[in-house]
Design a protein around this motif. Sequence first.
Motif, PDB file in Angstrom:
ATOM      1  N   ARG A 172      10.268  -4.731  -8.292  1.00  0.00           N
ATOM      2  CA  ARG A 172       9.173  -3.768  -8.260  1.00  0.00           C
ATOM      3  C   ARG A 172       8.265  -4.014  -7.061  1.00  0.00           C
ATOM      4  O   ARG A 172       7.780  -3.081  -6.413  1.00  0.00           O
ATOM      5  CB  ARG A 172       8.346  -3.847  -9.544  1.00  0.00           C
ATOM      6  CG  ARG A 172       7.299  -2.747  -9.602  1.00  0.00           C
ATOM      7  CD  ARG A 172       6.274  -2.992 -10.675  1.00  0.00           C
ATOM      8  NE  ARG A 172       5.277  -1.937 -10.658  1.00  0.00           N
ATOM      9  CZ  ARG A 172       4.057  -2.065 -11.142  1.00  0.00           C
ATOM     10  NH1 ARG A 172       3.668  -3.204 -11.664  1.00  0.00           N
ATOM     11  NH2 ARG A 172       3.203  -1.070 -11.096  1.00  0.00           N
ATOM     12  N   THR A 209       4.164  15.694  -8.304  1.00  0.00           N
ATOM     13  CA  THR A 209       4.851  14.485  -8.735  1.00  0.00           C
ATOM     14  C   THR A 209       6.002  14.859  -9.652  1.00  0.00           C
ATOM     15  O   THR A 209       5.820  15.614 -10.616  1.00  0.00           O
ATOM     16  CB  THR A 209       3.889  13.534  -9.472  1.00  0.00           C
ATOM     17  OG1 THR A 209       2.838  13.150  -8.586  1.00  0.00           O
ATOM     18  CG2 THR A 209       4.619  12.291  -9.946  1.00  0.00           C
ATOM     19  N   ASN A 252      15.768   7.627  -4.937  1.00  0.00           N
ATOM     20  CA  ASN A 252      14.495   7.869  -4.252  1.00  0.00           C
ATOM     21  C   ASN A 252      14.688   7.946  -2.740  1.00  0.00           C
ATOM     22  O   ASN A 252      14.040   8.755  -2.064  1.00  0.00           O
ATOM     23  CB  ASN A 252      13.490   6.771  -4.597  1.00  0.00           C
ATOM     24  CG  ASN A 252      12.824   6.972  -5.941  1.00  0.00           C
ATOM     25  OD1 ASN A 252      11.716   7.474  -6.034  1.00  0.00           O
ATOM     26  ND2 ASN A 252      13.510   6.564  -7.008  1.00  0.00           N
ATOM     27  N   GLY A 283       6.726   1.829 -12.200  1.00  0.00           N
ATOM     28  CA  GLY A 283       5.993   1.073 -13.204  1.00  0.00           C
ATOM     29  C   GLY A 283       6.957   0.560 -14.254  1.00  0.00           C
ATOM     30  O   GLY A 283       8.105   1.016 -14.349  1.00  0.00           O
ATOM     31  N   TYR A 330       5.939   9.494  -1.516  1.00  0.00           N
ATOM     32  CA  TYR A 330       5.259   8.401  -2.210  1.00  0.00           C
ATOM     33  C   TYR A 330       5.993   8.073  -3.516  1.00  0.00           C
ATOM     34  O   TYR A 330       5.696   8.654  -4.556  1.00  0.00           O
ATOM     35  CB  TYR A 330       3.808   8.760  -2.499  1.00  0.00           C
ATOM     36  CG  TYR A 330       2.969   8.965  -1.268  1.00  0.00           C
ATOM     37  CD1 TYR A 330       2.700   7.901  -0.406  1.00  0.00           C
ATOM     38  CD2 TYR A 330       2.459  10.211  -0.942  1.00  0.00           C
ATOM     39  CE1 TYR A 330       1.942   8.084   0.739  1.00  0.00           C
ATOM     40  CE2 TYR A 330       1.685  10.397   0.194  1.00  0.00           C
ATOM     41  CZ  TYR A 330       1.438   9.331   1.027  1.00  0.00           C
ATOM     42  OH  TYR A 330       0.696   9.502   2.161  1.00  0.00           O
ATOM     43  N   ASN A 335       6.607   5.818  -6.682  1.00  0.00           N
ATOM     44  CA  ASN A 335       5.900   4.807  -7.472  1.00  0.00           C
ATOM     45  C   ASN A 335       6.817   4.268  -8.565  1.00  0.00           C
ATOM     46  O   ASN A 335       7.644   5.013  -9.107  1.00  0.00           O
ATOM     47  CB  ASN A 335       4.655   5.408  -8.132  1.00  0.00           C
ATOM     48  CG  ASN A 335       3.570   5.700  -7.131  1.00  0.00           C
ATOM     49  OD1 ASN A 335       3.142   4.820  -6.405  1.00  0.00           O
ATOM     50  ND2 ASN A 335       3.124   6.948  -7.085  1.00  0.00           N
ATOM     51  N   ASN A 389       0.533  -3.912 -16.792  1.00  0.00           N
ATOM     52  CA  ASN A 389       0.945  -3.157 -15.612  1.00  0.00           C
ATOM     53  C   ASN A 389       2.004  -3.872 -14.781  1.00  0.00           C
ATOM     54  O   ASN A 389       2.904  -3.240 -14.241  1.00  0.00           O
ATOM     55  CB  ASN A 389      -0.283  -2.871 -14.742  1.00  0.00           C
ATOM     56  CG  ASN A 389       0.070  -2.120 -13.481  1.00  0.00           C
ATOM     57  OD1 ASN A 389       0.642  -1.039 -13.530  1.00  0.00           O
ATOM     58  ND2 ASN A 389      -0.258  -2.697 -12.336  1.00  0.00           N
ATOM     59  N   PHE A 448       7.602   9.468 -10.183  1.00  0.00           N
ATOM     60  CA  PHE A 448       7.436   8.506 -11.266  1.00  0.00           C
ATOM     61  C   PHE A 448       8.782   7.812 -11.480  1.00  0.00           C
ATOM     62  O   PHE A 448       9.809   8.474 -11.674  1.00  0.00           O
ATOM     63  CB  PHE A 448       7.046   9.198 -12.572  1.00  0.00           C
ATOM     64  CG  PHE A 448       5.626   9.667 -12.626  1.00  0.00           C
ATOM     65  CD1 PHE A 448       4.584   8.866 -12.215  1.00  0.00           C
ATOM     66  CD2 PHE A 448       5.325  10.928 -13.127  1.00  0.00           C
ATOM     67  CE1 PHE A 448       3.266   9.305 -12.285  1.00  0.00           C
ATOM     68  CE2 PHE A 448       4.021  11.373 -13.207  1.00  0.00           C
ATOM     69  CZ  PHE A 448       2.987  10.564 -12.783  1.00  0.00           C
ATOM     70  N   VAL A 488       9.245  -0.099  -2.829  1.00  0.00           N
ATOM     71  CA  VAL A 488       8.982   0.838  -1.727  1.00  0.00           C
ATOM     72  C   VAL A 488       9.650   0.361  -0.440  1.00  0.00           C
ATOM     73  O   VAL A 488      10.115   1.166   0.360  1.00  0.00           O
ATOM     74  CB  VAL A 488       7.464   1.015  -1.533  1.00  0.00           C
ATOM     75  CG1 VAL A 488       7.178   1.936  -0.345  1.00  0.00           C
ATOM     76  CG2 VAL A 488       6.834   1.594  -2.798  1.00  0.00           C
ATOM     77  N   SER A 515       5.538  12.975  -4.754  1.00  0.00           N
ATOM     78  CA  SER A 515       5.435  11.654  -5.364  1.00  0.00           C
ATOM     79  C   SER A 515       6.483  11.563  -6.460  1.00  0.00           C
ATOM     80  O   SER A 515       6.959  12.587  -6.979  1.00  0.00           O
ATOM     81  CB  SER A 515       4.043  11.431  -5.962  1.00  0.00           C
ATOM     82  OG  SER A 515       3.047  11.454  -4.973  1.00  0.00           O
ATOM     83  N   LYS A 543       0.848  -1.186   0.000  1.00  0.00           N
ATOM     84  CA  LYS A 543       0.000   0.000   0.000  1.00  0.00           C
ATOM     85  C   LYS A 543       0.887   1.241   0.000  1.00  0.00           C
ATOM     86  O   LYS A 543       1.883   1.300   0.718  1.00  0.00           O
ATOM     87  CB  LYS A 543      -0.915   0.015   1.230  1.00  0.00           C
ATOM     88  CG  LYS A 543      -1.838  -1.200   1.321  1.00  0.00           C
ATOM     89  CD  LYS A 543      -2.851  -1.040   2.436  1.00  0.00           C
ATOM     90  CE  LYS A 543      -2.204  -1.188   3.806  1.00  0.00           C
ATOM     91  NZ  LYS A 543      -2.228  -2.576   4.296  1.00  0.00           N
ATOM     92  N   ILE A 544       0.511   2.213  -0.808  1.00  0.00           N
ATOM     93  CA  ILE A 544       1.254   3.475  -0.839  1.00  0.00           C
ATOM     94  C   ILE A 544       0.352   4.614  -0.382  1.00  0.00           C
ATOM     95  O   ILE A 544       0.664   5.323   0.571  1.00  0.00           O
ATOM     96  CB  ILE A 544       1.818   3.760  -2.247  1.00  0.00           C
ATOM     97  CG1 ILE A 544       2.772   2.641  -2.666  1.00  0.00           C
ATOM     98  CG2 ILE A 544       2.550   5.103  -2.270  1.00  0.00           C
ATOM     99  CD1 ILE A 544       3.336   2.802  -4.049  1.00  0.00           C
TER     100      ILE A 544
END
Length: 520
Positions: A453, A332, A393, A404, A400, A402, A434, A373, A457, A371, A57-58
């Motif tokens: 991935r 972001t 990061n 991808g 936050y 993220n 995804n 990317f 986090v 946030s 969960k973010i």
Amino acid sequence: MKVLFVWPNKDQWGFKSMGLSLLSAILKRAGHEVELFDTTYIDFNFQENTGVRSRIKIFKPVDFSAYDVKKKKLDLEQEFLKKLKDFKPDIVGVSALSDEVDVGLKISQITKEWNKDTVVIWGNKAATMAPEKILASDFVDYICIGEGVEFITEFVDCLVAKKNPENIKNLAFKRPDGTIQRNPLRPYFQNLDSLPYFDWSIFDERHFLKPYDGKIYRGGDHMLFWGCPNFCTYCINPHYRKLYGPSAGIYLRRYSVPRIIEELKYLVKKWKVEFFKYHDEDFCLKPVAQFQELADAYAKEIGVPFVAMANARNVTEEKVQLMKKMNCVSITLGVETGNNRLRKEVLKRVETADEIVKATKMLNAAGIRTSAFNMLAIPFENRSTVMETIALNRKAEFRYPNAGFFFPLDGTELREISIKNGFFDGDPTATFQNGRPTLKFPDITSEELIALRERFVLYIKFPDDFIPFIERSEKKDEIGEKLLDALYQIYDDCVFANDGVWDAHGTEKELVDGLKAIAS
């Protein structure tokens, strides 16, 4: 004339397409009727191996139980035929992204089988980037390449007058011999102030639901500044600029402050907007003088909280304070990769790692949520470059972060790089997934990338003492699974419960000892 826009939306919700919002307003101003067929809440049974545990969960969870947002298993043909019979459109306009093409083509087929005289035209990114792929279908008549702001009324008016539209600029179509004709493009539209206000009446009310920080707001979407000056190799913007050429006029365009403030006031009042997302490629790109004028007017006359995106290079202390004054609650930043060579030479990003860290710390200090990317599985990726992305990061202290997986979009330079170097076979039917990398690499497997991935986090948020246990959890065995379960629980208690900030509440040693016991 009746125009039915089709949005074959796969999974974006809580968002109103800005292109359709504007084109609908333009057509209505010209006296045409417009409706929308939206597939957002239809369950297409997409079978996608996400490869990512839902337990990570973010953002704070949002309770949507009071809203009917669950997709329904409906028959697409039956639903669309009902819309066609009820509205009886003269034109069906499909606006699709690359992973929505299959649904859009099916809708085009249904249209032509219902009434072969109904004109089917496509626009948006997928059609502009690869018109030949769309026009290979026997069910698509025309494509609008590039901007449709001036094109759309000329095209519709031409059909109203029963004239042949095949000389209109920005149009592409298939000749009788099967070859594709692309007409010249008109220059970029410049006078944004002359445009009508966005038309949101065509959208399902559920698209106003904007989740943020555990709450649901009534949200709106807009773009104050059009264009991006950068040439990132994975982005379609350079392709657009190449299509238009150097004589197309000014690419970077913006509304005047008085004009956009008036529209925002109208939208807030008419649609009871409580929250905005501004989709500018870089909200901080504006000159300081205009930023100051905008901030003063926005704070005084709008005041609605908002989120936006920015490039770290253009984030300054002065602009951060102006955004704070405007009630910006989240920015972001694009990090993409922590490897300096890949960022500069492969992705052609302009900002440095130091600029990313500096910008993030300024935003954090101002109380604006940060946030990030991040893209994994880009060309030349390996475990070392992924760990460099994690390290950047961590250093920047994004609230936050993220991550991808990269997808090689048609027409982009990075797609060609991927094919040339053997990371991608160029499969024209490949679509974005995804949770799985599209590219293949000689020195890191897809499974390892998925595992990284999944733990991205965790690597960023946990102190150094926990890193060996995160690494060990990547191994698919009983100990690895038990460690991952324990790490997720620690994450929930010490990070997620503290709004993205690590706080072990004095039990850090005990937590490490517990992981040691599992690993032994």
